[in-house]
Design an enzyme around this catalytic site. Structure first.
Site, mmCIF file in Angstrom:
data_model
loop_
_atom_site.group_PDB
_atom_site.id
_atom_site.type_symbol
_atom_site.label_atom_id
_atom_site.label_comp_id
_atom_site.label_asym_id
_atom_site.label_seq_id
_atom_site.Cartn_x
_atom_site.Cartn_y
_atom_site.Cartn_z
ATOM 1 N N VAL A 15 0.833 -1.213 0.000
ATOM 2 C CA VAL A 15 0.000 0.000 0.000
ATOM 3 C C VAL A 15 0.864 1.259 0.000
ATOM 4 O O VAL A 15 0.634 2.201 -0.766
ATOM 5 C CB VAL A 15 -0.927 -0.007 1.244
ATOM 6 C CG1 VAL A 15 -1.650 1.312 1.404
ATOM 7 C CG2 VAL A 15 -1.918 -1.148 1.148
ATOM 8 N N ARG A 165 -6.432 -3.180 -5.575
ATOM 9 C CA ARG A 165 -6.347 -4.630 -5.786
ATOM 10 C C ARG A 165 -4.940 -4.955 -6.262
ATOM 11 O O ARG A 165 -4.431 -4.276 -7.162
ATOM 12 C CB ARG A 165 -7.321 -5.072 -6.875
ATOM 13 C CG ARG A 165 -8.767 -4.990 -6.488
ATOM 14 C CD ARG A 165 -9.625 -5.081 -7.731
ATOM 15 N NE ARG A 165 -9.288 -4.020 -8.683
ATOM 16 C CZ ARG A 165 -9.726 -3.981 -9.927
ATOM 17 N NH1 ARG A 165 -10.487 -4.929 -10.387
ATOM 18 N NH2 ARG A 165 -9.389 -2.982 -10.734
ATOM 19 N N ALA A 268 -16.944 -18.484 -8.647
ATOM 20 C CA ALA A 268 -16.735 -19.600 -7.705
ATOM 21 C C ALA A 268 -15.354 -20.187 -7.946
ATOM 22 O O ALA A 268 -14.819 -20.109 -9.042
ATOM 23 C CB ALA A 268 -17.807 -20.655 -7.935
ATOM 24 N N GLY A 269 -14.773 -20.738 -6.918
ATOM 25 C CA GLY A 269 -13.443 -21.318 -7.077
ATOM 26 C C GLY A 269 -12.945 -21.910 -5.790
ATOM 27 O O GLY A 269 -13.666 -22.652 -5.104
ATOM 28 N N CYS A 276 -5.566 -9.186 2.368
ATOM 29 C CA CYS A 276 -6.640 -8.360 2.944
ATOM 30 C C CYS A 276 -7.851 -9.146 3.428
ATOM 31 O O CYS A 276 -8.179 -9.097 4.614
ATOM 32 C CB CYS A 276 -7.092 -7.328 1.923
ATOM 33 S SG CYS A 276 -5.854 -6.081 1.642
HETATM 34 C C1 UDX Z 1 -8.809 -6.868 -2.070
HETATM 35 C C2 UDX Z 1 -9.863 -5.799 -2.376
HETATM 36 O O1 UDX Z 1 -10.461 -6.088 -3.653
HETATM 37 C C3 UDX Z 1 -9.246 -4.417 -2.352
HETATM 38 O O2 UDX Z 1 -10.262 -3.446 -2.566
HETATM 39 C C4 UDX Z 1 -8.599 -4.215 -0.982
HETATM 40 O O3 UDX Z 1 -7.983 -2.974 -0.894
HETATM 41 C C5 UDX Z 1 -7.570 -5.303 -0.712
HETATM 42 O O4 UDX Z 1 -8.191 -6.579 -0.827
HETATM 43 P P1 UDX Z 1 -6.854 -8.100 -3.400
HETATM 44 O O5 UDX Z 1 -6.533 -8.795 -2.115
HETATM 45 O O6 UDX Z 1 -5.751 -7.541 -4.205
HETATM 46 O O7 UDX Z 1 -7.852 -6.861 -3.118
HETATM 47 O O8 UDX Z 1 -7.615 -9.149 -4.311
HETATM 48 P P2 UDX Z 1 -9.050 -9.349 -4.993
HETATM 49 O O9 UDX Z 1 -8.917 -9.173 -6.454
HETATM 50 O O10 UDX Z 1 -10.106 -8.608 -4.316
HETATM 51 O O11 UDX Z 1 -9.235 -10.911 -4.727
HETATM 52 C C6 UDX Z 1 -9.155 -11.443 -3.408
HETATM 53 C C7 UDX Z 1 -9.303 -12.936 -3.437
HETATM 54 O O12 UDX Z 1 -10.637 -13.307 -3.765
HETATM 55 C C8 UDX Z 1 -8.402 -13.675 -4.430
HETATM 56 O O13 UDX Z 1 -7.885 -14.833 -3.806
HETATM 57 C C9 UDX Z 1 -9.337 -14.045 -5.555
HETATM 58 O O14 UDX Z 1 -8.909 -15.195 -6.257
HETATM 59 C C10 UDX Z 1 -10.627 -14.265 -4.806
HETATM 60 N N1 UDX Z 1 -11.839 -14.072 -5.620
HETATM 61 C C11 UDX Z 1 -12.139 -12.835 -6.106
HETATM 62 C C12 UDX Z 1 -12.688 -15.146 -5.868
HETATM 63 O O15 UDX Z 1 -12.440 -16.276 -5.427
HETATM 64 N N2 UDX Z 1 -13.832 -14.928 -6.585
HETATM 65 C C13 UDX Z 1 -14.162 -13.708 -7.077
HETATM 66 O O16 UDX Z 1 -15.224 -13.590 -7.708
HETATM 67 C C14 UDX Z 1 -13.290 -12.622 -6.834
#
Ligand code: UDX
Length: 449
Positions: A15, A165, A268-269, A276
């Protein structure tokens, strides 16, 4: 104050560095400081300590133009050279899930010492994610006690959460959906609002002004709803697994067309990982409980996420009829594509379960292998390409949805693997095409396995 403020950023983790480089790119003079000498040395050379698209070129440009300095553990000096200080140090979890504020406290003391020496009005902005009440009860108290000055008069205090993100941090830095500014005093909130109006001009996103605690909660609530959407769709996926013919992808697509639901964060996954969501959901649960409220919904979100990665191992085991002695190829290690971050990566519980079942694990990731080695050590084998990873494998699980893996065809799997057994943990392949040519299973694809 000068027209363009001089900005210090304390803590150049993910950050902090994105914030520092973002301001420097927009022409601000930025002085950053971090306790880690190795990290600082890298940054000075223009090398980001983590993988983030576009960051290297922008960091190099900022340093070459003399817009960004990075100091080793010199918070006081950084504060004294500038008029706005961003706190961007880490806020990890304690073993019980509650937030560990030791770095916030230490940095607040150093900033307070600098404020004591300064005769200028200074603004302290908390960028780190902190639970409601931290700015008011911890940071303000430490700053006032150490500086012997009064918040709201001699210095200002704001909370300005980030929503970056990983992997898209630059897009997010320059095109924010909204800016949240919680302020103790109106004056400091006004100054920070002006900073962002200048930063984003002419396309200024909505700016939400609040008190300190509301801004702190907005960050947690935003991450918690996104985590909830993920655990929700994974719950539907697990239900689909039990219903022959059901496909969570189509369910999500149709659901997402409802404007009230929206299409995003319904993939889904294997569940959410990263620095975060897991930490913030846990901290919000602990904070709620400490306030006497039992957040049942959030506890379930966590529980679903905890179990989700094991679904992929379960499917692989069913397809192979057992995992003992089987060579399992994992495509992807990072917690999501376009990053080498392994924090709370879903691959870790997957590896543990596969090893527990007696499998031999080989993994490939386009950028995260080195990070993974420091975490998983030699418990698994590391491949340097997809082909090397798939070679002679009995089964394969897609863990991270890198573009490189999306391009693979059923023949690629058939060509290199001993048995063409594929589990799509991220739903990147068309089941109609892959199901015909491979022994194929996917999260949320009801095949009655
Ligand atoms: C997140 C928030 O999006 C961001 O706003 C905050 O500041 C920090 O945390 P980030 O951790 O970079 O960002 O990843 P993000 O793209 O949000 O995905 C988080 C996790 O969720 C990943 O492991 C991703 O694979 C998973 N995910 C995301 C899913 O399993 N399904 C989805 O539909 C979306």
């Amino acid at each position: 104050m000068s027209e363009k403020h001089k900005i210090s950023v304390i803590g150049v983790g993910y950050v902090g560095l994105c914030t520092a480089v973002g301001f420097a790119t927009k022409g601000y003079l930025v002085v950053s400081s971090d306790v880690d000498p190795e990290k600082v040395a890298k940054i000075k050379e223009g090398i980001p300590p983590f993988h983030e698209p576009r960051l290297t070129e922008m960091l190099k440009a900022a340093i070459q133009k003399g817009k960004l300095k990075c100091l080793i553990n010199q918070t006081e000096a950084a504060v004294l050279e500038t008029d706005v200080t961003y706190i961007a140090v880490g806020t990890p979890s304690k073993p019980d899930g509650s937030i560990d504020l030791q770095y916030i406290e230490a940095v607040s003391r150093d900033i307070g010492k600098a404020l004591k020496k300064s005769s200028n009005y200074h603004i302290v902005v908390i960028k780190s994610t902190v639970v409601p009440g931290t700015a008011q009860n911890t940071v303000k108290t430490i700053l006032e006690n150490t500086s012997q000055k009064k918040c709201g008069e001699d210095f200002g205090l704001c909370v300005n959460p980030e929503f970056l993100r990983q992997g898209s941090a630059f897009e997010d830095t320059f095109n924010a959906d909204r800016v949240v500014i919680g302020s103790f005093d109106k004056k400091s909130g006004d100054v920070i609002e002006e900073v962002y109006r200048g930063f984003y001009s002419p396309k200024v996103p909505p700016i939400i002004r609040t008190g300190l605690a509301t801004a702190e909660l907005i960050k947690y609530a935003s991450n918690a709803i996104l985590a909830t959407k993920i655990s929700f769709i994974n719950t539907i996926a697990n239900l689909c697994d039990k219903i022959p013919g059901a496909d969570v992808k189509l369910v999500a697509t149709a659901m997402g067309l409802d404007k009230r639901i929206g299409p995003l964060f319904l993939d889904a996954g294997l569940g959410y990982g990263g620095s975060c969501f897991p930490k913030d959901v846990k901290a919000l649960i602990a904070c709620s409980k400490a306030l006497g409220y039992e957040p049942r919904l959030l506890e379930s979100v966590e529980e679903v996420n905890h179990e989700q990665p094991l679904k992929a191992v379960e499917l692989c085991k069913k397809l192979l009829g057992g995992l003992e002695g089987k060579r399992i190829a994992l495509l992807g290690l990072a917690f999501k594509p376009n990053t080498d971050d392994m924090r709370e990566a879903r691959v870790v519980p997957i590896v543990c379960e596969l090893l527990r079942e007696g499998a031999i694990v080989v993994a490939y990731d386009p950028v995260a292998v080195n990070m993974a080695k420091s975490l998983l050590k030699d418990t698994i084998l590391y491949a340097s390409s997809v082909v090397e990873c798939l070679n002679n494998a009995d089964g394969c699980i897609v863990v991270t949805e890198w573009d490189e893996f999306r391009k693979l065809t059923p023949n690629d799997f058939r060509k290199y693997m001993k048995q063409p057994v594929l589990v799509d943990g991220r739903r990147i392949y068309d089941p109609a095409e892959f199901g015909k040519k491979l022994k194929f299973a996917a999260i949320g694809l009801g095949k009655g396995l």
